[in-house]
Structures are given as structure tokens and as C-alpha cells.
Design a protein around this motif. Structure first.
Motif, PDB file in Angstrom:
ATOM      1  N   THR A 280       0.700  -1.162  -0.072  1.00 16.26           N
ATOM      2  CA  THR A 280      -0.002  -0.036  -0.044  1.00 16.26           C
ATOM      3  C   THR A 280       0.798   1.270   0.003  1.00 16.26           C
ATOM      4  N   LEU A 281       2.228   1.104   0.128  1.00 16.84           N
ATOM      5  CA  LEU A 281       2.991   2.506   0.154  1.00 16.84           C
ATOM      6  C   LEU A 281       3.551   2.752  -1.432  1.00 16.84           C
ATOM      7  N   GLU A 282       3.069   3.882  -1.581  1.00 16.78           N
ATOM      8  CA  GLU A 282       3.421   4.350  -3.117  1.00 16.78           C
ATOM      9  C   GLU A 282       4.369   5.292  -3.198  1.00 16.78           C
ATOM     10  N   GLY A 283       5.019   5.707  -2.359  1.00 16.31           N
ATOM     11  CA  GLY A 283       6.271   6.741  -2.218  1.00 16.31           C
ATOM     12  C   GLY A 283       6.546   7.033  -0.932  1.00 16.31           C
ATOM     13  N   LEU A 284       7.465   8.346  -0.922  1.00 18.05           N
ATOM     14  CA  LEU A 284       8.032   8.784   0.189  1.00 18.05           C
ATOM     15  C   LEU A 284       7.793  10.206   0.312  1.00 18.05           C
ATOM     16  N   VAL A 285       7.416  10.892   1.252  1.00 16.66           N
ATOM     17  CA  VAL A 285       7.398  12.489   1.852  1.00 16.66           C
ATOM     18  C   VAL A 285       8.466  12.723   2.675  1.00 16.66           C
ATOM     19  N   VAL A 286       9.621  13.350   2.294  1.00 15.34           N
ATOM     20  CA  VAL A 286      10.573  13.651   3.297  1.00 15.34           C
ATOM     21  C   VAL A 286      10.865  15.255   3.175  1.00 15.34           C
ATOM     22  N   GLY A 287      11.186  15.825   4.293  1.00 15.28           N
ATOM     23  CA  GLY A 287      11.290  17.285   4.286  1.00 15.28           C
ATOM     24  C   GLY A 287      12.674  17.570   5.135  1.00 15.28           C
ATOM     25  N   ARG A 288      12.978  17.992   6.287  1.00 10.96           N
ATOM     26  CA  ARG A 288      14.026  18.739   6.933  1.00 10.96           C
ATOM     27  C   ARG A 288      15.167  17.567   6.691  1.00 10.96           C
ATOM     28  N   SER A 289      15.054  16.348   6.777  1.00 12.00           N
ATOM     29  CA  SER A 289      16.200  15.405   6.822  1.00 12.00           C
ATOM     30  C   SER A 289      16.801  15.348   5.386  1.00 12.00           C
ATOM     31  N   LEU A 290      16.254  15.603   4.481  1.00 10.21           N
ATOM     32  CA  LEU A 290      16.912  15.916   3.271  1.00 10.21           C
ATOM     33  C   LEU A 290      17.309  17.209   2.934  1.00 10.21           C
ATOM     34  N   LEU A 291      16.367  18.146   3.299  1.00  9.11           N
ATOM     35  CA  LEU A 291      17.036  19.516   2.989  1.00  9.11           C
ATOM     36  C   LEU A 291      18.062  20.184   3.853  1.00  9.11           C
ATOM     37  N   TYR A 292      18.124  19.530   4.977  1.00  7.18           N
ATOM     38  CA  TYR A 292      19.180  19.931   6.130  1.00  7.18           C
ATOM     39  C   TYR A 292      19.764  18.603   6.630  1.00  7.18           C
ATOM     40  N   PRO A 293      20.632  18.079   5.576  1.00  6.32           N
ATOM     41  CA  PRO A 293      21.190  16.795   6.260  1.00  6.32           C
ATOM     42  C   PRO A 293      22.324  17.134   7.122  1.00  6.32           C
ATOM     43  N   ALA A 294      22.639  16.280   8.098  1.00  2.61           N
ATOM     44  CA  ALA A 294      23.882  16.389   8.747  1.00  2.61           C
ATOM     45  C   ALA A 294      25.145  16.759   8.328  1.00  2.61           C
ATOM     46  N   ASP A 295      25.100  16.265   7.197  1.00  9.08           N
ATOM     47  CA  ASP A 295      26.535  16.463   6.405  1.00  9.08           C
ATOM     48  C   ASP A 295      26.603  17.448   5.575  1.00  9.08           C
ATOM     49  N   GLY A 296      25.580  18.319   5.315  1.00  6.90           N
ATOM     50  CA  GLY A 296      25.005  19.310   4.433  1.00  6.90           C
ATOM     51  C   GLY A 296      25.031  19.100   3.042  1.00  6.90           C
ATOM     52  N   ASP A 297      25.023  17.764   2.786  1.00  5.30           N
ATOM     53  CA  ASP A 297      24.994  17.568   1.195  1.00  5.30           C
ATOM     54  C   ASP A 297      23.545  17.257   0.804  1.00  5.30           C
ATOM     55  N   VAL A 298      22.899  18.102   0.440  1.00  8.24           N
ATOM     56  CA  VAL A 298      21.501  17.876   0.215  1.00  8.24           C
ATOM     57  C   VAL A 298      21.414  16.969  -1.064  1.00  8.24           C
TER      58      VAL A 298
END
Length: 309
Positions: A280-298
Motif C-alpha cells: 500500500t506504500l506508493e512513495g515517500l514524503v521527506v522534508g528537513r532530513s533531506l533539505l538539512y542533512p547533518a553532512d550538508g550534502d543535500v
């Protein structure tokens, strides 16, 4: 008359420089109609393309006063920086679209960053983070008629329920009516449900136990007079092994909520990868963890998330 040279320059720079932001302000102040014009000429695409999977970047947190990422309490406060990160994320292969509030989507329209992307309007942002009325989450963002008028592709709403807080009932009732209005327009609406409780220090915590997530899915699935256009946005449970059983609760299509991953980014990726195998899972919604990753590499963070699909 609209300064098309300024609009083109903004689109080229995509908010990456101070001059790009200055042009955004100039267009907004002198030619506010440019936003509607940009929406009207935006090249659209189906919600689900040939891959049948969705990868959406979320950036609707600031409108609820939630500017922090990890221990950086004001990480999302710079609009120029946020726009640059969003433009970079949207440019990566496999990213289908963006979820945001009107102010951010209007900026991205002027920047020309939303062509051939799924655009999701964030609908209720009235439950301000840390407020006494946080669970009386009023619909202060996009209305169904706004999403239809602008030619956007879907809406999203947050549904947090605390059995001890009467504000949750107001949110439940208004959520049901918005689902009805979206269904009348044949527009998908993504519901992000949680059971939560207020701790002694006054903060709200979402309950990610299997029973709580199961109940939240059951409640959200039954709202409104039709579920034909309803999607769910669900978190990974505390014990990832419970996800298969939890996702048996509903036949509604769902996307996985990335959420804040803290320091263990790799561990989060593994949990997402396992959950995304469920039917039933058709995809992924992600915000801050991708836009502001700990290593800075978006770019790297986004590419890794896309690879999970």
C-alpha cells in the motif's frame, strides 16, 4: 507591465543569490499578478507517472513556527537558503514534487521550479508548534478552491488526535469537511494522522507505537463522505517490524513520512527501505532530513532517498 527580464533572471538563478531574492521581492511588490500567471502556464504532469512511485520534498514546517532541524533551532529561518535547497532538491532525478505553503509555492512558481512537478498545497497550519491551541489545528493554508484555481495537484493536511484535548474534535470535524470538498473537485488529499499526548513539560509527542499508528490510520480512513481521493501519509512505527501489520488497517494508498531522523541517517534509510516494500506504500514524503542533512550534502541525501524507491 511585468518585467520579464527580472522574472527570467530569478528563474535562472533559482533563489541562490541575494539578487535572486531581491528580484522576487520586486516582482511581488510591483506585479503580484505574476504569481497567478506563472501558475497558469506551469507545465503539469500526472500525480503518478510511469514509475508509479512518488518522491515528494516537504517544506511546510515554517508556517507552523517549526523552524528547527535537530539542535539548530532556526535552521529554516532563511528563506533564500531554503529556496536554494528546494531548487537543488527539485532538480535531482527522481524527485516528483514538493509540498509547501502558499508563500513558498508562490516563490517557486516565480522561480520556474515547478514545471513538470507534482505540487501539493499545505492546508492546515493553525496548530502552531508549542501553543496551547496546537491540536485545534485550523485550516489557515490552502483551501480546496485555491488548489483548484492554481492548478495544483493535491492537498495535504495534518491530523493529530489527543483523546484528552477537545481541540482534536474541531480538527477532526473540519478535516472531514475538507476531504468532502476535495473529493467534489476530484483532487487528491493526503492525510498525515497521529495519536499524540501532551507531556508534563507541555510538549506534544506523537505516539509511534503500533497500536497508536493503527488507530490513527483507521480514524483518518473513515473521515468524510467519500474516500475516493484520500491518501495517507504514515510514519515508520517504533518497531519497524510492526509496519506490515499496521499497513493492513486500510486499503487507501499511502506514502511514507520521512520525519526528523536525528543523527542516525543511515538507520532511517534502512527503515524506509524496508517499509517501502509494502504493497500500500506508493512513495515517500521527506522534508528537513533531506533539505538539512547533518553532512550538508543535500544532493546526496535526496539521491539516496530516491534510490530507496
Amino acid at each position: 507591465m511585468i518585467d520579464n527580464r527580472a522574472t527570467a533572471r530569478v528563474a535562472d538563478e533559482c533563489g541562490a543569490t541575494a539578487r535572486g531574492v531581491a528580484d522576487l521581492v520586486r516582482i511581488r511588490a510591483r506585479h503580484p499578478e505574476a504569481i497567478a500567471e506563472a501558475a497558469a502556464r506551469r507545465a503539469r504532469r500526472p500525480l503518478l507517472d510511469g514509475t508509479g512511485r512518488l518522491m515528494i520534498v516537504a517544506a511546510d514546517h515554517p508556517a507552523r513556527g517549526a523552524l528547527g532541524v535537530g539542535d539548530r533551532t532556526m535552521a529554516m529561518a532563511s528563506r533564500a537558503d531554503l529556496l536554494e535547497r528546494l531548487c537543488l532538491a527539485l532538480s535531482r532525478p527522481g524527485v516528483d514534487g514538493v509540498l509547501a505553503t502558499a508563500d513558498i509555492l508562490d516563490d517557486l512558481l516565480l522561480l520556474g521550479a515547478l514545471d513538470h512537478k507534482v505540487v501539493m498545497g499545505s492546508m492546515n497550519r493553525g496548530g502552531l508548534q508549542g501553543s496551547s491551541f496546537e491540536l485545534d489545528d485550523r485550516f489557515t493554508g490552502h483551501r480546496p478552491q485555491d488548489i483548484e484555481r492554481l492548478g495544483f495537484d493535491a492537498g495535504k493536511l495534518l491530523l493529530r488526535i489527543d483523546y484528552d484535548d477537545p481541540g482534536s474534535l474541531n480538527t477532526l470535524q473540519s478535516t472531514a469537511r475538507v476531504i468532502d470538498e476535495m473529493a467534489e473537485r476530484r483532487l487528491p488529499v493526503f492525510i498525515e494522522p497521529f495519536l499524540c499526548r501532551r507531556h508534563e513539560d507541555g510538549t506534544l509527542r506523537n505516539d509511534l507505537g503500533a497500536e497508536a499508528v493503527t488507530k490513527s490510520i483507521a480514524i483518518a480512513s473513515g473521515l468524510g463522505g467519500s474516500s475516493a481521493y484520500t491518501w495517507l501519509t504514515v510514519p515508520v512505527t517504533e518497531n519497524p517490524d510492526d509496519m506490515a501489520r499496521v499497513m493492513e488497517t486500510s486499503t487507501l494508498p499511502a506514502v511514507l513520512l520521512g520525519g526528523d531522523v536525528g543523527d542516525d541517517q543511515e538507520g532511517a534509510y534502512e527503515k524506509w527501505r524496508a517499509a517501502l516494500q509494502l504493497p500500500t506504500l506508493e512513495g515517500l514524503v521527506v522534508g528537513r532530513s533531506l533539505l538539512y542533512p547533518a553532512d550538508g550534502d543535500v544532493a546526496a541525501a535526496v539521491d539516496t532517498a530516491v534510490g530507496l524507491l
